[in-house]
Design a protein around this motif. Structure first.
Motif, PDB file in Angstrom:
ATOM      1  N   UNK A   1       0.838  -1.255   0.033  1.00 54.34           N
ATOM      2  CA  UNK A   1      -0.080  -0.072  -0.005  1.00 54.34           C
ATOM      3  C   UNK A   1       0.864   1.418   0.011  1.00 54.34           C
ATOM      4  N   UNK A   2       2.057   1.293   0.668  1.00 60.74           N
ATOM      5  CA  UNK A   2       2.920   2.494   0.821  1.00 60.74           C
ATOM      6  C   UNK A   2       4.065   1.771   0.660  1.00 60.74           C
ATOM      7  N   UNK A   3       4.979   2.703  -0.135  1.00 58.85           N
ATOM      8  CA  UNK A   3       6.209   2.386  -0.576  1.00 58.85           C
ATOM      9  C   UNK A   3       6.506   1.189  -1.540  1.00 58.85           C
ATOM     10  N   UNK A   4       5.554   1.098  -2.442  1.00 56.37           N
ATOM     11  CA  UNK A   4       5.932   0.090  -3.302  1.00 56.37           C
ATOM     12  C   UNK A   4       6.330   0.430  -4.393  1.00 56.37           C
ATOM     13  N   UNK A   5       5.913   0.140  -5.788  1.00 54.14           N
ATOM     14  CA  UNK A   5       6.604   0.588  -6.908  1.00 54.14           C
ATOM     15  C   UNK A   5       7.582  -0.517  -7.271  1.00 54.14           C
ATOM     16  N   UNK A   6       8.796  -0.282  -7.788  1.00 58.20           N
ATOM     17  CA  UNK A   6       9.941  -1.326  -8.326  1.00 58.20           C
ATOM     18  C   UNK A   6      11.073  -1.385  -7.229  1.00 58.20           C
ATOM     19  N   UNK A   7      11.612  -2.397  -7.386  1.00 53.11           N
ATOM     20  CA  UNK A   7      12.776  -2.794  -6.518  1.00 53.11           C
ATOM     21  C   UNK A   7      13.752  -1.891  -6.763  1.00 53.11           C
ATOM     22  N   UNK A   8      14.345  -1.155  -5.872  1.00 51.28           N
ATOM     23  CA  UNK A   8      15.279  -0.144  -6.010  1.00 51.28           C
ATOM     24  C   UNK A   8      16.377  -0.496  -6.777  1.00 51.28           C
ATOM     25  N   UNK A   9      16.557  -1.173  -7.841  1.00 58.26           N
ATOM     26  CA  UNK A   9      17.865  -1.422  -8.497  1.00 58.26           C
ATOM     27  C   UNK A   9      18.682  -0.282  -9.069  1.00 58.26           C
ATOM     28  N   UNK A  10      18.227   0.904  -9.173  1.00 57.77           N
ATOM     29  CA  UNK A  10      19.156   1.895  -9.415  1.00 57.77           C
ATOM     30  C   UNK A  10      18.684   2.350 -11.095  1.00 57.77           C
ATOM     31  N   UNK A  11      19.416   3.164 -11.788  1.00 55.59           N
ATOM     32  CA  UNK A  11      19.221   3.188 -13.216  1.00 55.59           C
ATOM     33  C   UNK A  11      20.164   2.765 -14.143  1.00 55.59           C
ATOM     34  N   UNK A  12      21.016   1.953 -13.882  1.00 57.54           N
ATOM     35  CA  UNK A  12      22.222   1.387 -14.756  1.00 57.54           C
ATOM     36  C   UNK A  12      21.452   0.071 -15.216  1.00 57.54           C
ATOM     37  N   UNK A  13      22.390  -0.802 -15.425  1.00 62.63           N
ATOM     38  CA  UNK A  13      22.375  -2.041 -16.250  1.00 62.63           C
ATOM     39  C   UNK A  13      21.526  -3.076 -15.212  1.00 62.63           C
ATOM     40  N   UNK A  14      20.387  -3.586 -15.544  1.00 55.96           N
ATOM     41  CA  UNK A  14      19.740  -4.315 -14.805  1.00 55.96           C
ATOM     42  C   UNK A  14      20.432  -5.881 -14.947  1.00 55.96           C
ATOM     43  N   UNK A  15      21.000  -5.974 -15.811  1.00 52.07           N
ATOM     44  CA  UNK A  15      21.961  -7.288 -15.927  1.00 52.07           C
ATOM     45  C   UNK A  15      22.940  -7.402 -14.846  1.00 52.07           C
ATOM     46  N   UNK A  16      23.588  -6.269 -14.574  1.00 49.07           N
ATOM     47  CA  UNK A  16      24.349  -6.128 -13.539  1.00 49.07           C
ATOM     48  C   UNK A  16      24.066  -6.142 -12.155  1.00 49.07           C
ATOM     49  N   UNK A  17      22.733  -5.495 -12.114  1.00 48.98           N
ATOM     50  CA  UNK A  17      22.078  -5.380 -10.697  1.00 48.98           C
ATOM     51  C   UNK A  17      21.695  -7.016 -10.383  1.00 48.98           C
ATOM     52  N   UNK A  18      21.167  -7.622 -11.244  1.00 50.30           N
ATOM     53  CA  UNK A  18      20.650  -9.087 -10.950  1.00 50.30           C
ATOM     54  C   UNK A  18      21.933  -9.805 -10.567  1.00 50.30           C
ATOM     55  N   UNK A  19      22.911  -9.795 -11.699  1.00 51.12           N
ATOM     56  CA  UNK A  19      24.019 -10.532 -11.298  1.00 51.12           C
ATOM     57  C   UNK A  19      24.584 -10.476  -9.929  1.00 51.12           C
ATOM     58  N   UNK A  20      24.557  -9.211  -9.477  1.00 51.14           N
ATOM     59  CA  UNK A  20      25.203  -8.942  -7.998  1.00 51.14           C
ATOM     60  C   UNK A  20      24.404  -9.540  -7.035  1.00 51.14           C
ATOM     61  N   UNK A  21      23.272  -9.359  -7.241  1.00 53.01           N
ATOM     62  CA  UNK A  21      22.137 -10.028  -6.211  1.00 53.01           C
ATOM     63  C   UNK A  21      22.248 -11.353  -5.964  1.00 53.01           C
ATOM     64  N   UNK A  22      22.881 -12.099  -6.875  1.00 57.06           N
ATOM     65  CA  UNK A  22      22.864 -13.753  -6.275  1.00 57.06           C
ATOM     66  C   UNK A  22      21.626 -14.401  -6.933  1.00 57.06           C
ATOM     67  N   UNK A  23      21.270 -15.466  -6.099  1.00 54.96           N
ATOM     68  CA  UNK A  23      20.058 -16.206  -6.581  1.00 54.96           C
ATOM     69  C   UNK A  23      18.741 -15.203  -6.379  1.00 54.96           C
ATOM     70  N   UNK A  24      17.583 -15.711  -6.929  1.00 52.97           N
ATOM     71  CA  UNK A  24      16.388 -15.138  -6.601  1.00 52.97           C
ATOM     72  C   UNK A  24      15.885 -14.672  -5.362  1.00 52.97           C
ATOM     73  N   UNK A  25      16.177 -15.672  -4.399  1.00 48.76           N
ATOM     74  CA  UNK A  25      15.850 -15.702  -2.921  1.00 48.76           C
ATOM     75  C   UNK A  25      16.757 -14.781  -2.275  1.00 48.76           C
ATOM     76  N   UNK A  26      18.020 -14.657  -2.498  1.00 49.86           N
ATOM     77  CA  UNK A  26      18.998 -13.686  -1.825  1.00 49.86           C
ATOM     78  C   UNK A  26      18.751 -12.413  -2.399  1.00 49.86           C
ATOM     79  N   UNK A  27      18.498 -12.274  -3.632  1.00 49.08           N
ATOM     80  CA  UNK A  27      18.049 -10.834  -4.273  1.00 49.08           C
ATOM     81  C   UNK A  27      16.807 -10.354  -3.462  1.00 49.08           C
TER      82      UNK A  27
END
Length: 629
Positions: A231-257
């Motif tokens: 309800x409050x503070x939703x939207x998108x996961x705060x991955x920044x404005x760069x390359x989502x490839x890099x953001x998810x790669x650095x996040x590890x597995x789906x659960x760890x991300x």
């Protein structure tokens, strides 16, 4: 007194009167500035807009907006049940013109006497109750007395009894989540429900719609979950404005991300994390199975886009399941040259592809509206027989109808030596590549942005951006001398082995355009994806029974690509690409055995050598549903 002075005095009295009245009405500075409501629909509006709270059988009330052109009588009702805010659906620009206040797809209906109804689903926006993402049907997964089927029934029951401008007949329509709620309304339907048009519906979240595809997890669901359920503070996961490839790669597995960004305890995130295999949680929600277990009584036009980047599985799965259980079921499959939900927008192009006119408008006017008109209008013209399928032949750009679907007959196109494809089975051989989870193959050119136009058109992205990578195998046919026309879902039979204990396999069916194309330089040499799909190797023995792969053993991995109607033209080539990642759209496979890939640790991710067999007794092939020229 002089006449001019008397006139001046009289004028001053006249002017003072309204000023005194105005002063008498002056508000106290501390008057409360908040008011209960404001009706932005002005008297000059050419429509009526009503907001009502419709009671459900458990006492909860669902917020509903009813819109129709002034003067409408005996009008059929067209219902959509939405998680995306009924107010927003019916307040576009806050216009005083009905064609402007509603979406473009609504104009032909409200201009022809339809009453348009939008409703917030239970627990969202202004509706009461608890929100459960794709709330399961009453039964083992839902011990309450209500679901989307009962809510649709109760809504329709109220509408036919309380909307005096209506004729008491209802059609239901909607895309994506709204397609899901349209399908759920067909389970124990209200007698007043006369027709349904589910578009790009969410049907099976594990097999091939939003959350998984053949066991591989789709990471973009995290953004949807956060925006949909908080309800409050939703939207998108705060991955920044760069390359989502890099953001998810650095996040590890789906659960760890998910844990890193604090969304791992959201119920809508936890559920897929806790159910990585096709267990009863997913099977019990599969709408195609639910509908196949019942007799379909409401005529249904179920449809999708050929390049639907979100829900490519659902509509054909419903058609197939219902027809298998009930051959005479009143159901038709529609496929247009669109993205997800593209039938409701302008449809003259998709990415670099150009079609013959606005194909979405053509389908709305030539198929959807006549399909509804003859079933929900009062005293309509008789309904014309519906074909099994209405599809758009991409490549030749024309609408076609078929008495059965799939309309083509399977013909194997074999992987062969020297990166070739052959209609005849070749001699045995193999190709190898190294799959490195630290350098997964991207699904879009980097930097990756899984939003906006890039997301909507990724399935028609030129695949030359990965052709030639050492971890992507490309097999190409000779130049075609005659057209190859396919209608149906191409079927993959990939004979392959890995040195690891698990592996993902991605197969792409591609139309390679001629290198010289002066008529359309953009498409010169273009590698157009016709079907792209993934399979998670641990499920080779069954989707509900994951098991490690035996290193070096050749398995037959089988799955289907999306349903298409496409013509590979003379002068073009057919290509098949094979790879082991499609990142970050799908989470990475560690390629070692872990009980749940959702919680793989950094040390679990290992390189593996992948071997693709071709020819002989272990011939890999894509079975194309070919129709005679």
């Amino acid at each position: 007194m002089r006449p001019t002075l008397l006139a001046g005095l009289a004028l001053s009295v006249v002017l003072a009167a309204p000023l005194a009245a105005q002063n008498a009405a002056t508000l106290d500075p501390m008057t409360n500035d908040k008011v209960a409501s404001y009706d932005w629909v002005r008297p000059e509006a050419d429509y009526v807009r009503r907001e009502v709270m419709i009671p459900m059988r458990d006492g909860k009330k669902l917020f509903t907006v009813i819109v129709f052109r002034k003067g409408t009588t005996d009008g059929p009702m067209l219902l959509s049940r939405s998680p995306y805010n009924a107010t927003g659906h019916t307040s576009r620009n806050r216009s005083q013109k009905i064609e402007e206040v509603l979406a473009v797809m609504d104009a032909p209906f409200v201009n022809d006497g339809y009453i348009r109804v939008y409703q917030d689903v239970r627990g969202l926006a202004k509706s009461e109750g608890d929100y459960v993402m794709t709330r399961p049907l009453r039964g083992p997964l839902n011990k309450t007395k209500v679901d989307h089927a009962t809510d649709a029934y109760d809504t329709i029951d109220w509408l036919v009894k309380n909307v005096k401008e209506s004729n008491g007949k209802v059609g239901i329509i909607g895309s994506s989540y709204l397609g899901f709620t349209s399908l759920m309304a067909l389970i124990d339907p209200h007698p007043a429900l006369k027709a349904a048009v589910p578009q790009s519906p969410m049907v099976d979240g594990w097999i091939g719609d939003d959350w998984f595809h053949n066991g591989a997890f789709r990471t973009f669901g995290f953004d949807y979950d956060l925006g949909q359920t908080v309800e409050k503070g939703g939207g998108e996961v705060p991955k920044g404005t760069g390359d989502e490839y890099t953001a998810y790669l650095g996040g590890g597995s789906a659960g760890e991300f998910a844990k890193r960004w604090g969304i791992d305890q959201l119920p809508s995130v936890r559920k897929p994390l806790e159910h990585p295999a096709y267990d009863s949680f997913w099977q019990g929600q599969a709408v195609d199975k639910l509908l196949a277990a019942r007799k379909l009584t409401v005529p249904t036009l179920v449809m999708l886009g050929q390049w639907d980047q979100e829900d490519s599985y659902g509509a054909p799965a419903v058609f197939k399941a219902v027809k298998a259980a009930q051959p005479d079921a009143p159901i038709t499959l529609g496929i247009g040259p669109w993205r997800h939900s593209g039938a409701n927008y302008e449809g003259s192009s998709l990415g670099p592809l150009k079609f013959e006119g606005d194909t979405a408008l053509q389908f709305r006017l030539n198929w959807i509206k006549p399909f509804l008109d003859c079933r929900v209008k009062s005293n309509p013209q008789p309904c014309q027989p519906m074909p099994a399928a209405v599809t758009y032949a991409t490549g030749t750009n024309r609408w076609e109808t078929d008495a059965k679907w799939p309309a083509g007959s399977e013909m194997p196109l074999y992987l062969a030596g020297n990166g070739g494809l052959s209609w005849a089975k070749p001699a045995a051989g193999s190709d190898d590549y190294v799959s490195d989870p630290a350098k997964p193959v991207p699904f879009l050119p980097r930097p990756v942005n899984m939003g906006g136009d890039a997301w909507r058109t990724w399935l028609v992205q030129d695949q030359r951006f990965v052709d030639g990578r050492p971890d992507v195998l490309s097999y190409t046919s000779d130049v075609l001398t005659k057209p190859v026309h396919i209608k149906g879902a191409p079927r993959v039979d990939l004979r392959a082995a890995t040195t690891g204990q698990d592996s993902d396999w991605v197969v792409k069916l591609i139309d390679v355009y001629p290198e010289e194309n002066s008529a359309n330089a953009t498409m010169a040499g273009y590698e157009l994806g016709i079907g792209i799909e993934i399979f998670r190797g641990r499920y080779v023995h069954g989707f509900s029974t994951p098991a490690p792969l035996e290193p070096g053993k050749t398995y037959s991995f089988g799955w289907s690509l999306p349903n298409v109607n496409h013509v590979f033209l003379p002068g073009h080539k057919i290509m098949v690409q094979v790879q082991s990642s499609l990142f970050p759209l799908y989470d990475r496979n560690p390629q070692t055995w872990v009980p749940s890939i959702m919680w793989a640790k950094p040390g679990d991710y290992k390189k593996a050598t992948q071997t693709v067999r071709w020819g002989g007794s272990e011939a890999s092939a894509v079975y194309l549903p070919v129709v005679a020229n």
